[in-house]
Design a protein around this motif. Structure first.
Motif, PDB file in Angstrom:
ATOM      1  N   LEU A   1      -3.886  38.512 -40.613  1.00 37.47           N
ATOM      2  CA  LEU A   1      -5.002  39.712 -40.382  1.00 37.47           C
ATOM      3  C   LEU A   1      -3.541  40.900 -40.834  1.00 37.47           C
TER       4      LEU A   1
ATOM      5  N   ARG B   1      -4.071  44.208 -41.454  1.00 38.39           N
ATOM      6  CA  ARG B   1      -5.868  44.434 -41.488  1.00 38.39           C
ATOM      7  C   ARG B   1      -5.747  44.442 -40.072  1.00 38.39           C
ATOM      8  N   SER B   2      -5.191  44.449 -38.716  1.00 38.61           N
ATOM      9  CA  SER B   2      -5.561  43.732 -37.669  1.00 38.61           C
ATOM     10  C   SER B   2      -3.974  44.604 -37.199  1.00 38.61           C
ATOM     11  N   ALA B   3      -4.460  45.342 -35.907  1.00 39.01           N
ATOM     12  CA  ALA B   3      -3.381  45.964 -34.919  1.00 39.01           C
ATOM     13  C   ALA B   3      -2.735  44.918 -33.791  1.00 39.01           C
ATOM     14  N   LEU B   4      -4.388  43.719 -34.113  1.00 39.77           N
ATOM     15  CA  LEU B   4      -4.477  42.986 -32.816  1.00 39.77           C
ATOM     16  C   LEU B   4      -3.883  41.802 -33.140  1.00 39.77           C
TER      17      LEU B   4
ATOM     18  N   ASP C   1      -1.184  39.614 -35.796  1.00 42.03           N
ATOM     19  CA  ASP C   1      -0.540  38.825 -37.202  1.00 42.03           C
ATOM     20  C   ASP C   1      -1.663  37.553 -37.606  1.00 42.03           C
ATOM     21  N   HIS C   2      -1.428  37.220 -37.158  1.00 48.34           N
ATOM     22  CA  HIS C   2      -2.713  36.050 -37.349  1.00 48.34           C
ATOM     23  C   HIS C   2      -3.885  34.761 -36.584  1.00 48.34           C
ATOM     24  N   MET C   3      -4.904  34.738 -36.865  1.00 46.60           N
ATOM     25  CA  MET C   3      -5.832  33.989 -35.676  1.00 46.60           C
ATOM     26  C   MET C   3      -6.145  33.020 -36.099  1.00 46.60           C
TER      27      MET C   3
ATOM     28  N   ASP D   1      -4.014  34.220 -26.274  1.00 45.23           N
ATOM     29  CA  ASP D   1      -3.585  35.623 -26.704  1.00 45.23           C
ATOM     30  C   ASP D   1      -1.915  35.425 -26.649  1.00 45.23           C
TER      31      ASP D   1
ATOM     32  N   TRP E   1     -13.414  38.006 -39.711  1.00 41.99           N
ATOM     33  CA  TRP E   1     -12.019  38.204 -40.224  1.00 41.99           C
ATOM     34  C   TRP E   1     -12.041  37.895 -41.486  1.00 41.99           C
ATOM     35  N   SER E   2     -12.652  37.164 -42.202  1.00 46.11           N
ATOM     36  CA  SER E   2     -12.388  36.723 -43.291  1.00 46.11           C
ATOM     37  C   SER E   2     -12.754  37.538 -44.665  1.00 46.11           C
TER      38      SER E   2
ATOM     39  N   SER F   1      -8.150  35.395 -47.625  1.00 44.06           N
ATOM     40  CA  SER F   1      -6.936  35.447 -46.450  1.00 44.06           C
ATOM     41  C   SER F   1      -6.983  34.384 -45.275  1.00 44.06           C
TER      42      SER F   1
END
Length: 106
Positions: free
Chosen positions: A18, A21-24, A26-28, A72, A95-96, A101
């Motif tokens: 991530l 791509r996201s501020a949430l 770096d990885h999921m 988290d 997310w993909s 990604s």
């Protein structure tokens, strides 16, 4: 982290980058357990391993009911689902979107 999921026999483990791509996070990481009990056990094992690794401040939701557990750590978000719940929410697809990604870890 994925070693802990492997040790717990988590299924269909997928990692999504991530970064940028996201501020949430770096990885999921997304994984499945076979039942309510298995999902909770996988999450519990991962939380113990995270704590031993110095990530003791991870936030956790859903461990009581075992349908969908969210962990988290700040930089990494882990979702552990029962297969039916994972299929319903289909987070991988959301997310993909960007090609390349997502990477299957099993």
């Amino acid at each position: 982290m994925t070693a802990s999921l492997d040790d717990s026999k988590a299924e269909d483990v997928v990692a999504i980058n991530l970064a940028g791509r996201s501020a949430l996070a770096d990885h999921m990481v997304i994984a499945s357990g076979r039942s309510h009990r298995h999902v909770s056990a996988v999450a519990d094992h991962l939380l113990r391993d995270l704590k031993e690794g110095g990530f003791g401040q991870a936030k956790v939701e859903g461990i009581e009911n075992g349908d969908w557990v969210l962990i988290d750590t700040g930089d990494i978000i882990v979702h552990i689902f029962r297969p039916e719940v994972r299929s319903f929410y289909n987070i991988e697809k959301m997310w993909s979107v960007a090609e390349g990604s997502e990477s299957k870890l099993h």
